[in-house]
Design a protein around this motif. Structure first.
Motif, short mmCIF file in Angstrom:
data_model
loop_
_atom_site.label_atom_id
_atom_site.label_comp_id
_atom_site.label_asym_id
_atom_site.label_seq_id
_atom_site.Cartn_x
_atom_site.Cartn_y
_atom_site.Cartn_z
N TYR A 56 0.85 -1.18 0.00
CA TYR A 56 0.00 0.00 0.00
C TYR A 56 0.90 1.24 0.00
CZ TYR A 56 -3.80 -3.18 1.20
OH TYR A 56 -4.70 -4.21 1.18
N ARG A 57 0.27 2.39 -0.09
CA ARG A 57 1.06 3.64 -0.14
C ARG A 57 1.98 3.77 1.07
NH1 ARG A 57 2.62 6.96 -3.96
NH2 ARG A 57 0.53 7.35 -4.75
N VAL A 58 1.53 3.35 2.22
CA VAL A 58 2.32 3.47 3.45
C VAL A 58 2.61 2.09 4.04
CG1 VAL A 58 2.44 4.39 5.78
CG2 VAL A 58 1.40 5.76 3.94
N LEU A 59 1.57 1.28 4.24
CA LEU A 59 1.72 0.00 4.94
C LEU A 59 2.06 -1.14 3.98
CD1 LEU A 59 -1.36 0.29 7.32
CD2 LEU A 59 1.03 0.85 7.83
N GLN A 60 2.71 -2.16 4.50
CA GLN A 60 3.05 -3.35 3.74
C GLN A 60 1.94 -4.39 3.87
OE1 GLN A 60 6.15 -4.21 1.93
NE2 GLN A 60 4.60 -5.67 1.22
N GLN A 61 1.58 -5.04 2.77
CA GLN A 61 0.61 -6.13 2.80
C GLN A 61 1.38 -7.40 3.20
OE1 GLN A 61 -0.65 -9.05 1.48
NE2 GLN A 61 -2.58 -8.65 2.58
N TRP A 62 0.97 -8.07 4.27
CA TRP A 62 1.79 -9.13 4.87
C TRP A 62 2.05 -10.29 3.91
CZ3 TRP A 62 5.21 -9.62 8.39
CH2 TRP A 62 5.61 -10.90 8.82
N LEU A 173 -9.40 -8.65 0.19
CA LEU A 173 -8.87 -7.34 -0.22
C LEU A 173 -9.76 -6.68 -1.26
CD1 LEU A 173 -5.04 -8.15 -0.56
CD2 LEU A 173 -6.19 -6.94 1.31
N SER A 174 -10.34 -7.50 -2.15
CA SER A 174 -11.11 -6.97 -3.27
C SER A 174 -12.48 -7.65 -3.32
CB SER A 174 -10.35 -7.21 -4.58
OG SER A 174 -11.11 -6.79 -5.68
N VAL A 175 -13.44 -6.94 -3.94
CA VAL A 175 -14.78 -7.51 -4.12
C VAL A 175 -15.03 -7.90 -5.57
CG1 VAL A 175 -15.74 -6.24 -2.16
CG2 VAL A 175 -15.76 -5.19 -4.45
N ALA A 176 -14.06 -7.67 -6.45
CA ALA A 176 -14.19 -7.99 -7.87
C ALA A 176 -12.80 -8.02 -8.49
CB ALA A 176 -15.08 -6.96 -8.57
#
Length: 254
Positions: A56-62, A173-176
């Motif tokens: 993400y712009r700031v945080l890391q996706q684990w 994370l996503s709906v589509a």
């Protein structure tokens, strides 16, 4: 009366000088323009494929933390044209067409028992402009050269994999389905090569065999965009393409 005489004299001088200049100009058909070379061939492309982990712009996706981009080599075709106004100097324009790649993420932890996931596919087309310096005399069988210039690389035909789409949806994370996006870049380029000249007397133009090695810098900032319950979100990365290219081509000069 004096004014008329001065005007007549000035017009006469102008016409006489114009005629002299026109007579002195060389016919364009008699001007020595140098050599023009055209080539067509194959390219073997080995990308550097260094990429940062998607985040993400700031945080890391684990699940994507510390993932590594893996990209195979590619084969494609290329075409080039060279204008050599002098024996030693040449200006070259080259196009390397649509090298295809698939992007795999190593060290992926989102699927138990599997440490890889296919991110997507893209193609890279590059147009390069070089100033080349040629060694040896034109009478030699081979003409080695070195060149420096710029490149424009366009990353296109980009698509996200079904596997990564399923991961985005299954993980919440996503709906589509989402989209994988690349971009383009401008940067420097270097090359070294050699032209072998086969001058068959029965043919009007000689046959040229070209071997060359290129290295050019190219980087972009890919993104993965996907819809969420609250709108849209995006994962970011940085990709250094920076490929080595081996060209083999045939051509002629005139």
């Amino acid at each position: 009366m004096k004014l008329k005489k001065l005007s007549h004299t000035a017009i006469t001088l102008f016409l006489a000088s114009s005629a002299a200049i026109t007579h002195a100009q060389e016919d364009w058909r008699d001007i020595e323009w140098g050599d023009f070379i055209v080539r067509f061939g194959l390219s073997y492309v080995t990308p550097n494929d260094a990429g940062t982990s998607l985040k993400y712009r700031v945080l890391q996706q684990w699940d994507l933390y510390n993932t590594v981009w893996e990209i195979d080599t590619a084969q494609t075709w290329q075409v080039s044209g060279v204008w050599r106004p002098t024996d030693s100097l040449g200006f070259e324009l080259m196009h390397i067409n649509s090298a295809p790649y698939g992007v795999t993420l190593d060290n992926f932890t989102g699927n138990p028992g599997r440490d890889q996931i296919q991110l997507g596919d893209f193609k890279a087309s590059t147009t390069l402009a070089f100033a080349n310096w040629y060694f040896l005399d034109p009478s030699y069988f081979s003409r080695p050269y070195v060149g420096a210039g710029i490149n424009y690389t366009n990353f296109h035909s980009v698509s996200i994999s079904r596997q990564f789409d399923e991961y985005l949806i299954d993980s919440g994370l996503s709906v589509a389905p989402g989209s994988f996006n690349m971009g383009h870049s401008w940067d420097w380029a270097l090359q070294a090569g050699v032209d072998f000249i086969l001058d068959f007397r029965q043919f009007r133009f000689p046959l040229l065999i070209n071997l060359s090695a290129l290295y050019y810098m190219s980087d972009t900032d890919p993104t993965v965009d996907f819809p969420t319950e609250l709108g849209t979100d995006r994962l970011y990365a940085h990709f250094d393409y920076d490929p080595w290219v081996i060209n083999i081509g045939l051509g002629t000069k005139f």
